[in-house]
Design an enzyme around this catalytic site. Sequence first.
Site, PDB file in Angstrom:
ATOM      1  N   LYS A  83      43.417  10.182  73.508  1.00 45.16           N
ATOM      2  CA  LYS A  83      44.708   9.790  72.945  1.00 45.16           C
ATOM      3  C   LYS A  83      45.055   8.386  73.425  1.00 45.16           C
ATOM      4  O   LYS A  83      45.010   8.105  74.630  1.00 45.16           O
ATOM      5  CB  LYS A  83      45.786  10.756  73.417  1.00 45.16           C
ATOM      6  CG  LYS A  83      46.565  11.390  72.304  1.00 45.16           C
ATOM      7  CD  LYS A  83      47.493  12.383  72.916  1.00 45.16           C
ATOM      8  CE  LYS A  83      48.579  12.731  71.971  1.00 45.16           C
ATOM      9  NZ  LYS A  83      49.561  13.599  72.605  1.00 45.16           N
TER      10      LYS A  83
HETATM   11  C1  E4P Z   1      51.700  15.343  70.750  1.00 45.59           C
HETATM   12  O1  E4P Z   1      50.600  14.935  70.795  1.00 45.59           O
HETATM   13  C2  E4P Z   1      52.891  14.590  71.250  1.00 45.59           C
HETATM   14  O2  E4P Z   1      52.607  13.922  72.469  1.00 45.59           O
HETATM   15  C3  E4P Z   1      54.058  15.521  71.391  1.00 45.59           C
HETATM   16  O3  E4P Z   1      54.140  16.322  70.227  1.00 45.59           O
HETATM   17  C4  E4P Z   1      55.339  14.798  71.653  1.00 45.59           C
HETATM   18  O4  E4P Z   1      56.406  15.716  71.584  1.00 45.59           O
HETATM   19  P1  E4P Z   1      57.862  15.319  72.137  1.00 45.59           P
HETATM   20  O5  E4P Z   1      58.427  14.310  71.177  1.00 45.59           O
HETATM   21  O6  E4P Z   1      58.623  16.620  72.131  1.00 45.59           O
HETATM   22  O7  E4P Z   1      57.644  14.754  73.525  1.00 45.59           O
END
Ligand code: E4P
Length: 213
Positions: A83
């Site tokens: 990521k």
């Molecule tokens: C997924 O990969 C994201 O990092 C995650 O869904 C972020 O979610 P949030 O906006 O609740 O932190």
Amino acid sequence: MKIFIDTANVEEIREVSTWGFIDGVTTNPSLIAKEGRDIVDVIKEITTLIDGPISAEVHEGLAKDMVKEAIPYAKMHKNIVIKLPMTIEGLKACKELTSKGIKTNVTLVFNLTQAVAAAKCGATYVSPFMGRLDDITLGTGAALIEDIATVFATYEYKTQIIAASIRNVEHVNQALLGGADVATIPFKVLKEMLNHPLTTKGLVIFADASKKK
Ligand code: E4P
């Protein structure tokens, strides 16, 4: 649409791994920090629980440093997806990791042009954040999913869309209807999306009927 669980909590992942419809896992620095464990230990354990894409996020910085951090993660298991932040350095790292055959997930995407840039850099996935957009203006998360899906289809980009930052079942519906390839869903919402008051009511009616002689 593939369904990933959005967590670094291995107990939640262990539980949903028995449900039969979870295709992968996404983590992020906040989710890892919440567990109070080293990211390598957590990711290693996750690879034993789910046989599907597992996103591990590197620290935001210069491309060369993110690539350096990413390579050992990628070597941990065939399912690891790196990521990367939606920054210029993140795009450079995406291009380089892609050239090495390493899968990538460009995250913190909030508009169409960011998604297109990531796709052009060869990202395996892009993660538009529905919930955080809706926190500002309701409905913009769904609109972005639809726009990215339309443009990716028009220009035949191979990058897959992971609907992220999902807060509720409506976001899952919007991801489905909007054409996302994946929705990454917190444990709480995964449970909620399988429930309906009429299902509960019907189960009671059937149970009562079964008791009658
Ligand atoms: C997924 O990969 C994201 O990092 C995650 O869904 C972020 O979610 P949030 O906006 O609740 O932190």
